[in-house]
Design a protein around this motif. Sequence first.
Motif, PDB file in Angstrom:
ATOM      1  N   PHE A 153       7.868  22.525  57.740  1.00  0.00           N
ATOM      2  CA  PHE A 153       6.526  22.178  57.269  1.00  0.00           C
ATOM      3  C   PHE A 153       5.849  21.208  58.229  1.00  0.00           C
ATOM      4  O   PHE A 153       4.703  21.434  58.647  1.00  0.00           O
ATOM      5  N   HIS A 154       6.550  20.130  58.600  1.00  0.00           N
ATOM      6  CA  HIS A 154       5.928  19.093  59.431  1.00  0.00           C
ATOM      7  C   HIS A 154       5.778  19.523  60.890  1.00  0.00           C
ATOM      8  O   HIS A 154       4.746  19.258  61.513  1.00  0.00           O
ATOM      9  N   PHE A 155       6.806  20.173  61.441  1.00  0.00           N
ATOM     10  CA  PHE A 155       6.837  20.385  62.877  1.00  0.00           C
ATOM     11  C   PHE A 155       6.498  21.804  63.312  1.00  0.00           C
ATOM     12  O   PHE A 155       6.412  22.077  64.511  1.00  0.00           O
ATOM     13  N   LEU A 156       6.291  22.699  62.359  1.00  0.00           N
ATOM     14  CA  LEU A 156       5.781  24.027  62.673  1.00  0.00           C
ATOM     15  C   LEU A 156       4.410  24.211  62.018  1.00  0.00           C
ATOM     16  O   LEU A 156       3.391  24.232  62.693  1.00  0.00           O
ATOM     17  N   TRP A 157       4.398  24.299  60.704  1.00  0.00           N
ATOM     18  CA  TRP A 157       3.151  24.604  60.013  1.00  0.00           C
ATOM     19  C   TRP A 157       2.068  23.561  60.273  1.00  0.00           C
ATOM     20  O   TRP A 157       0.953  23.893  60.675  1.00  0.00           O
ATOM     21  N   ARG A 158       2.393  22.281  60.072  1.00  0.00           N
ATOM     22  CA  ARG A 158       1.376  21.248  60.246  1.00  0.00           C
ATOM     23  C   ARG A 158       1.051  21.010  61.711  1.00  0.00           C
ATOM     24  O   ARG A 158       0.044  20.380  62.021  1.00  0.00           O
ATOM     25  N   ASP A 159       1.877  21.496  62.618  1.00  0.00           N
ATOM     26  CA  ASP A 159       1.640  21.270  64.044  1.00  0.00           C
ATOM     27  C   ASP A 159       1.059  22.500  64.728  1.00  0.00           C
ATOM     28  O   ASP A 159       1.203  22.673  65.942  1.00  0.00           O
ATOM     29  N   GLY A 160       0.412  23.354  63.954  1.00  0.00           N
ATOM     30  CA  GLY A 160      -0.359  24.438  64.542  1.00  0.00           C
ATOM     31  C   GLY A 160       0.404  25.678  64.917  1.00  0.00           C
ATOM     32  O   GLY A 160      -0.145  26.582  65.564  1.00  0.00           O
ATOM     33  N   VAL A 161       1.687  25.777  64.533  1.00  0.00           N
ATOM     34  CA  VAL A 161       2.483  26.954  64.891  1.00  0.00           C
ATOM     35  C   VAL A 161       2.245  28.048  63.860  1.00  0.00           C
ATOM     36  O   VAL A 161       2.486  27.863  62.668  1.00  0.00           O
ATOM     37  N   ARG A 162       1.767  29.176  64.335  1.00  0.00           N
ATOM     38  CA  ARG A 162       1.516  30.352  63.522  1.00  0.00           C
ATOM     39  C   ARG A 162       2.012  31.570  64.309  1.00  0.00           C
ATOM     40  O   ARG A 162       2.271  31.474  65.515  1.00  0.00           O
ATOM     41  N   PRO A 163       2.119  32.737  63.682  1.00  0.00           N
ATOM     42  CA  PRO A 163       2.511  33.916  64.458  1.00  0.00           C
ATOM     43  C   PRO A 163       1.620  34.159  65.671  1.00  0.00           C
ATOM     44  O   PRO A 163       2.108  34.570  66.734  1.00  0.00           O
ATOM     45  N   ARG A 164       0.337  33.868  65.545  1.00  0.00           N
ATOM     46  CA  ARG A 164      -0.590  34.118  66.656  1.00  0.00           C
ATOM     47  C   ARG A 164      -0.478  33.064  67.765  1.00  0.00           C
ATOM     48  O   ARG A 164      -0.947  33.287  68.886  1.00  0.00           O
ATOM     49  N   THR A 165       0.115  31.898  67.471  1.00  0.00           N
ATOM     50  CA  THR A 165       0.245  30.851  68.489  1.00  0.00           C
ATOM     51  C   THR A 165       1.666  30.701  69.032  1.00  0.00           C
ATOM     52  O   THR A 165       1.875  30.003  70.020  1.00  0.00           O
ATOM     53  N   ALA A 166       2.635  31.350  68.402  1.00  0.00           N
ATOM     54  CA  ALA A 166       4.037  31.124  68.744  1.00  0.00           C
ATOM     55  C   ALA A 166       4.347  31.442  70.206  1.00  0.00           C
ATOM     56  O   ALA A 166       5.043  30.677  70.887  1.00  0.00           O
ATOM     57  N   LYS A 167       3.832  32.559  70.703  1.00  0.00           N
ATOM     58  CA  LYS A 167       4.124  32.935  72.093  1.00  0.00           C
ATOM     59  C   LYS A 167       3.579  31.907  73.073  1.00  0.00           C
ATOM     60  O   LYS A 167       4.180  31.652  74.126  1.00  0.00           O
TER      61      LYS A 167
END
Length: 362
Positions: A153-167
């Motif tokens: 939650f803190h280090f992926l979702w809240r930090d802007g990581v989404r399927p479209r940004t992961a790469k």
Amino acid sequence: MAMPNVLKVHGLDLSYFTGKLEAYLRSKQIPYELIEMDTADFKHCGKATGVAQMPQVEWLNGQWLSDSTLIIEFLEELKPETTIMPQKASVRFVAQLLEDFGDEWLWRPALYYRWANAKDARLMSTRLAEGMMRDVPLPLFMRRWAILNRQRFHFLWRDGVRPRTAKRVEAHYLETLDALEHILSKQAFVLGNRPTLADYGFYGGMFRHFFCDPTPAAIMRTRAPAVHEWVARLWNTRIEDYINCPMPEVISENLRPLFRIVGQEFLPYMQANEAAIELGHTTFKFDSQGTLFNLPAQPYRAWRFQRLRTRYQQLPPHTQNEIHAYCPELGEALLKAVTFPIESRIKGLPITTPTTMTSRTW
């Protein structure tokens, strides 16, 4: 100022910034004891310093040191005979700039690889459940579940990581890894043949995350063997062995690929974050090579950027010109970063403002 015979370093042996500080203390031959935090010690340290983060150093007479960057700066003043700070102003500024880059730009991909990949997340959530949460009276599987969901939650979702940004987050690691491989395949350390602050700035992410976590470690071993060797070598480095080796006084041509990343990505990102803070926004949008991120505004990073800008502005004109002449792209980015706001990249979103140290907790 008197120094404890043995520093008490409160942290974790899988922590980004604990690893950075440990490598520095080992290199300076400053005796220390790593006190592996549990949740009670984490709260105790936070109460003592007012900041919930790691590592924290217990000093003399109830005094504490916090923040790996400031701890290193403080200890450099106490032990200047084995300094890691270049003496020439232009090279010293570059070392400080690269420490900021290593600390604040590589954090996102380091946490991404740890928590987005199933095997890495399973390993690290187990380690944290058995270590950091060892004093929590819950079954191991419940502690693992709590850790995994908190970190994601803190280090992926809240930090802007989404399927479209992961790469694009993965590319931040790969591009930096390639740039460091270009450097370290030609010279022993980031700025030359003697370890400097730049090496320790990169070390937190490169050691405890990219070198140790299964997925990024496999990439490093095959893609950047010179970086892999440098990580192990720096852990075993004693700066006193380099006393007779001159500090670097020129900026190596080998750093150009790395500086392109600093100029094109890192400095605009830090400026956008600062502008969001100044405008009172809790989030901002940032375009990284055509990938649009929605990111939390971080006060700590705004402070780091303000320090960087002040340092640059205090450089004599001839020193600024020296940096610009070496790498015009970096020079142009520095001028923009210290002169022009980029509010066109800022957009506030209605979410809760993160705490000052959210990005620096574990």
